[in-house]
Write an enzyme that holds these catalytic residues in place. Sequence first.
Site, PDB file in Angstrom:
ATOM      1  N   CYS A   2     -78.042 -18.513 -32.944  1.00  0.00           N
ATOM      2  CA  CYS A   2     -77.181 -18.765 -34.079  1.00  0.00           C
ATOM      3  C   CYS A   2     -76.503 -17.445 -34.418  1.00  0.00           C
ATOM      4  O   CYS A   2     -76.883 -16.399 -33.907  1.00  0.00           O
ATOM      5  CB  CYS A   2     -78.001 -19.234 -35.270  1.00  0.00           C
ATOM      6  SG  CYS A   2     -79.065 -20.631 -34.863  1.00  0.00           S
ATOM      7  N   ARG A  27     -71.996 -18.135 -30.539  1.00  0.00           N
ATOM      8  CA  ARG A  27     -73.454 -18.164 -30.570  1.00  0.00           C
ATOM      9  C   ARG A  27     -74.016 -19.556 -30.888  1.00  0.00           C
ATOM     10  O   ARG A  27     -75.225 -19.763 -30.811  1.00  0.00           O
ATOM     11  CB  ARG A  27     -73.988 -17.175 -31.598  1.00  0.00           C
ATOM     12  CG  ARG A  27     -73.522 -15.756 -31.368  1.00  0.00           C
ATOM     13  CD  ARG A  27     -74.056 -14.845 -32.426  1.00  0.00           C
ATOM     14  NE  ARG A  27     -75.459 -14.588 -32.227  1.00  0.00           N
ATOM     15  CZ  ARG A  27     -75.950 -13.593 -31.502  1.00  0.00           C
ATOM     16  NH1 ARG A  27     -75.146 -12.750 -30.923  1.00  0.00           N
ATOM     17  NH2 ARG A  27     -77.241 -13.440 -31.375  1.00  0.00           N
ATOM     18  N   TRP A  74     -77.006 -23.040 -33.709  1.00  0.00           N
ATOM     19  CA  TRP A  74     -77.331 -23.707 -32.446  1.00  0.00           C
ATOM     20  C   TRP A  74     -78.738 -24.259 -32.674  1.00  0.00           C
ATOM     21  O   TRP A  74     -79.702 -23.505 -32.792  1.00  0.00           O
ATOM     22  CB  TRP A  74     -77.319 -22.726 -31.284  1.00  0.00           C
ATOM     23  CG  TRP A  74     -77.524 -23.398 -29.951  1.00  0.00           C
ATOM     24  CD1 TRP A  74     -76.583 -24.011 -29.199  1.00  0.00           C
ATOM     25  CD2 TRP A  74     -78.748 -23.493 -29.223  1.00  0.00           C
ATOM     26  NE1 TRP A  74     -77.145 -24.510 -28.045  1.00  0.00           N
ATOM     27  CE2 TRP A  74     -78.479 -24.195 -28.032  1.00  0.00           C
ATOM     28  CE3 TRP A  74     -80.056 -23.067 -29.459  1.00  0.00           C
ATOM     29  CZ2 TRP A  74     -79.458 -24.483 -27.078  1.00  0.00           C
ATOM     30  CZ3 TRP A  74     -81.030 -23.343 -28.515  1.00  0.00           C
ATOM     31  CH2 TRP A  74     -80.728 -24.050 -27.332  1.00  0.00           C
ATOM     32  N   ASN A  98     -81.518 -16.535 -37.399  1.00  0.00           N
ATOM     33  CA  ASN A  98     -81.250 -16.736 -35.973  1.00  0.00           C
ATOM     34  C   ASN A  98     -82.556 -16.475 -35.246  1.00  0.00           C
ATOM     35  O   ASN A  98     -83.127 -15.393 -35.408  1.00  0.00           O
ATOM     36  CB  ASN A  98     -80.172 -15.745 -35.509  1.00  0.00           C
ATOM     37  CG  ASN A  98     -80.042 -15.713 -33.994  1.00  0.00           C
ATOM     38  OD1 ASN A  98     -80.320 -16.702 -33.322  1.00  0.00           O
ATOM     39  ND2 ASN A  98     -79.623 -14.578 -33.458  1.00  0.00           N
ATOM     40  N   GLY A  99     -83.023 -17.440 -34.451  1.00  0.00           N
ATOM     41  CA  GLY A  99     -84.270 -17.240 -33.710  1.00  0.00           C
ATOM     42  C   GLY A  99     -85.209 -18.418 -33.894  1.00  0.00           C
ATOM     43  O   GLY A  99     -84.771 -19.518 -34.255  1.00  0.00           O
ATOM     44  N   LYS A 484     -71.051 -24.169 -13.039  1.00  0.00           N
ATOM     45  CA  LYS A 484     -69.793 -24.160 -13.792  1.00  0.00           C
ATOM     46  C   LYS A 484     -69.303 -25.578 -14.020  1.00  0.00           C
ATOM     47  O   LYS A 484     -68.885 -25.936 -15.104  1.00  0.00           O
ATOM     48  CB  LYS A 484     -68.764 -23.347 -12.990  1.00  0.00           C
ATOM     49  CG  LYS A 484     -67.791 -22.576 -13.777  1.00  0.00           C
ATOM     50  CD  LYS A 484     -68.208 -21.171 -14.090  1.00  0.00           C
ATOM     51  CE  LYS A 484     -69.488 -21.074 -14.872  1.00  0.00           C
ATOM     52  NZ  LYS A 484     -69.984 -19.728 -15.023  1.00  0.00           N
ATOM     53  N   GLU A 487     -71.592 -27.536 -16.469  1.00  0.00           N
ATOM     54  CA  GLU A 487     -71.563 -26.937 -17.804  1.00  0.00           C
ATOM     55  C   GLU A 487     -70.360 -27.396 -18.624  1.00  0.00           C
ATOM     56  O   GLU A 487     -70.492 -27.680 -19.813  1.00  0.00           O
ATOM     57  CB  GLU A 487     -71.534 -25.427 -17.613  1.00  0.00           C
ATOM     58  CG  GLU A 487     -71.508 -24.589 -18.844  1.00  0.00           C
ATOM     59  CD  GLU A 487     -71.553 -23.107 -18.510  1.00  0.00           C
ATOM     60  OE1 GLU A 487     -72.037 -22.356 -19.335  1.00  0.00           O
ATOM     61  OE2 GLU A 487     -71.085 -22.691 -17.420  1.00  0.00           O
ATOM     62  N   HIS A 503     -83.055 -31.066   4.704  1.00  0.00           N
ATOM     63  CA  HIS A 503     -84.428 -31.144   4.204  1.00  0.00           C
ATOM     64  C   HIS A 503     -84.520 -31.962   2.926  1.00  0.00           C
ATOM     65  O   HIS A 503     -85.475 -31.828   2.173  1.00  0.00           O
ATOM     66  CB  HIS A 503     -84.981 -29.728   3.983  1.00  0.00           C
ATOM     67  CG  HIS A 503     -85.012 -28.928   5.239  1.00  0.00           C
ATOM     68  ND1 HIS A 503     -85.905 -29.187   6.258  1.00  0.00           N
ATOM     69  CD2 HIS A 503     -84.222 -27.912   5.664  1.00  0.00           C
ATOM     70  CE1 HIS A 503     -85.675 -28.342   7.253  1.00  0.00           C
ATOM     71  NE2 HIS A 503     -84.660 -27.565   6.925  1.00  0.00           N
ATOM     72  N   LYS A 603     -73.077 -19.195 -26.242  1.00  0.00           N
ATOM     73  CA  LYS A 603     -72.738 -18.076 -25.362  1.00  0.00           C
ATOM     74  C   LYS A 603     -73.888 -17.078 -25.265  1.00  0.00           C
ATOM     75  O   LYS A 603     -74.108 -16.477 -24.227  1.00  0.00           O
ATOM     76  CB  LYS A 603     -71.486 -17.393 -25.921  1.00  0.00           C
ATOM     77  CG  LYS A 603     -70.942 -16.268 -25.074  1.00  0.00           C
ATOM     78  CD  LYS A 603     -70.132 -16.794 -23.921  1.00  0.00           C
ATOM     79  CE  LYS A 603     -69.622 -15.696 -23.018  1.00  0.00           C
ATOM     80  NZ  LYS A 603     -69.366 -16.217 -21.664  1.00  0.00           N
TER      81      LYS A 603
HETATM   82  O1  M6R Z   1     -75.323 -13.184 -21.737  1.00  0.00           O
HETATM   83  P1  M6R Z   1     -76.013 -13.482 -20.432  1.00  0.00           P
HETATM   84  O2  M6R Z   1     -75.226 -13.042 -19.253  1.00  0.00           O
HETATM   85  O3  M6R Z   1     -77.420 -12.925 -20.395  1.00  0.00           O
HETATM   86  O4  M6R Z   1     -76.139 -15.054 -20.385  1.00  0.00           O
HETATM   87  C1  M6R Z   1     -76.859 -15.685 -19.358  1.00  0.00           C
HETATM   88  C2  M6R Z   1     -76.546 -17.158 -19.276  1.00  0.00           C
HETATM   89  O5  M6R Z   1     -76.857 -17.794 -20.489  1.00  0.00           O
HETATM   90  C3  M6R Z   1     -75.066 -17.418 -18.957  1.00  0.00           C
HETATM   91  O6  M6R Z   1     -74.672 -16.777 -17.785  1.00  0.00           O
HETATM   92  C4  M6R Z   1     -74.810 -18.934 -18.816  1.00  0.00           C
HETATM   93  O7  M6R Z   1     -75.471 -19.430 -17.701  1.00  0.00           O
HETATM   94  C5  M6R Z   1     -73.305 -19.182 -18.742  1.00  0.00           C
HETATM   95  N1  M6R Z   1     -72.899 -20.039 -19.813  1.00  0.00           N
HETATM   96  C6  M6R Z   1     -72.859 -19.821 -17.484  1.00  0.00           C
HETATM   97  O8  M6R Z   1     -71.471 -19.993 -17.449  1.00  0.00           O
END
Ligand code: M6R
Length: 608
Positions: A2, A27, A74, A98-99, A484, A487, A503, A603
Amino acid sequence: MCGIVGIVGNQPVAGRLVDALKRLEYRGYDSAGVATIVDGALARRRAEGKLFNLEKRLAEEPLAGTIGIAHTRWATHGAPTEGNAHPHFVDGVAVVHNGIIENFSELKDELIADGATFSTQTDTEVVAQLLAKYRRDGLGRREAMHAMLRRVTGAYALAVIFADDPSTIMAARSGPPLAIGHGHGEMFLGSDAIALAPFTNEISYLVDGDWAILGRDGAHIFDMDGNRVERPKQVSSAAAYLIDKGNHRHFMEKEIHEQPEAISHALGHYVDFLEHAVRPVAGGIDFAKVPSLAISACGTAYLAGLVGKYWFERYARLPVEIDVASEFRYREIPLNPESAALFISQSGETADTLASLRYCKEHGLKIGAVVNTRESSIARESDAVFPILAGPEIGVASTKAFTCQLTVLAALAIGAGKARGTLTAADEKALVRHLAEMPRVMAGVLNTIQPSIEQLARDLSKCKDVLYLGRGTSYPLAMEGALKLKEISYIHAEGYAAGELKHGPIALIDENMPVIVIAPHDRFFEKTVSNMQEVAARGGRIIFITDAKGAAASKLETMATIVLPDVDEVIAPMIYSLPIQLLAYHTAVFMGTDVDQPRNLAKSVTVE
Ligand code: M6R
C-alpha cells in the site's frame, strides 16, 4: 504494497495528500482514503477502487484540516471495500498502514475479550484498537505509540494521528519503507520520496525499528527502546522525474519506447565506448576472487537474473545459485561466506528480495544490489549498488527496467570474465561493441515491428492459452513473455524450455493454443526447430520470433513470423524482449484491460 502519506501543514492538506497518493498509486489501487482533524475531531473520506473515486468523493464533500494522513490500498486482509479502506478510526485514533501485522489474530482475540468491537476485517485495525485501549488506560500519546509498537509483530509502515493533537503525526517502520520530508513550517511523510517530491527534496529515511514524531517544525526519531536517534537528511533527486505519459496511451507503451534511451544511460555508466571496455565496478565485490555467486529476485527481476546466470557462467565461469526470493529466503541454502550475492529489484523494496539479502548478509556474503531506486532499502543495505538507470517505471508490467537489468548484468558478467581471466581483451572489446549497438538496433525494431505485432495481438486476444518456448537465454525470455502476457491481458500463458516440451506440455498442443517460439539463429537454433517440428506435427500453430537467417533456415509453416535483425547472442535477450512486450501490450489493449494497473497487482510488493 500500500502507499501511505501524511502532512502536518500550515494550510489545508486533503488536496495535497491526494496528489501525493497519485504518485503512490503504483503500490496498490483497491481503495483509498484520507483523514484529517477538523475542530478537534477526526474526519475522513474513503472510496473503493482507484483514486479518482476518492477525488470524486472529496469534490462532493470537501475535507478541511491542516494535518492529515492518507492511504492507497492493495488488499491483504479483508475485501477491497470502502469499509475496509484506511484510515481506520477507533476512539479518536486514526491509522494508515502498509504491510501485514502478523500477530493480528491473537491481538484481536485479546482486544475482543477486553471489550473491543471491530468494524473491519483488516489486520490494521488492531493497531488503532491497541492505541485507543492504551489511551483509555491512561497512557499519553507517545507512550501509547511505544506500547503498541512493542505488541505488534510483522511488517509495517504506519502513520497515526490523534484527534486531541492537531499538530503531530506519529510514524513507525518495520520492513516497508518510510521517508520523512522536511519542509518550511510543514513536515511530510511518505512511502517514498517521489510521493513527496512536489513538497520537498529534503528527505530522511527511517530505518527498521525506528518510530518518529513529526511536528510542524521537525521530527524526532526514536529506536525501539525509545532512545533518540538521528537519521541524516539527504537531497532526493525524485523531483526531477517527469511522471506523465507524453504522447502515449499508457505508461507501459511509453516505457517500452523509452528503452533505447534508458539503455544508453545504463550503458554509459558501465561501459567505456571509446575503449570498448567495461568500466571497473564500484567497490564491495571482487568478482576475480569470489568462488560463486548467488542471485535472488522476484517476478521479472528474477527472470533477468536467470539470463544473468547464463552470462556469469559462460563469460566468467562463475557458478551461480539462483532462486526466486520467496524460496531462497527459506531454503536454508548452504552459503560460502567468500561468495557474493546479487539482488535484483526495480523498486528496491520487494519484501522477499530484501529478506533474501539479509539472509546472505548474515552468512557473511558480499552483497550487490541491481536496482532502479538508489535510495531504496535494498540499495541501502548492500555493499555495492549497481543502478540500472531506467528512470521511473510506472506501468505495473516491468519493461524498461527488465532490459536495463539485463544490460547491467551483461556488463557485470563481462567485467567478471575480464577480472577472472576467462575473457581476453579482444573478447571484451567484441562483446562491448555489441552492447553499444543495442540502442540503435532497439530503435530500429520499435520503428518497424508495430504493424505485424498489432495484427498478431488481435488474433492472440481471442485465445485462452498461449505457450512460449525458448532455449538458452531465450528460455527465461519465454517465461518473461508468458508472465507479461498473463499479467496484463489475463490470458493464461506458460513459458517452457523448448527441450522440456516433450516431457509434458506437448499434451496441450492443439489448433487453439498458439505456441510462440523465441529462436534467434544461434547455437541452439537447430534444436529449437526440431521442437517446433514436434508442435507442427501435432497441429499446433506457431508464432516464430527469429532473425532473417532463422526465418530462411526454417521451412515450417507458421501462423506468423516476426523477423528481427541478426544480432550477437549477448544482446539477443534485450532485443527479443521488444516483441514479447509489444505483443502483451497490444493484446491487452485489444482486450480492453487496464494495462498500467492490471487487476490484483501492485508495482511494489512490500509484503511477503
Ligand atoms: O520491484 P521488483 O523488481 O523487486 O519487483 C519484482 C516483481 O514484483 C516484478 O518484476 C513483477 O513481476 C512485474 N510486475 C512483472 O512485470
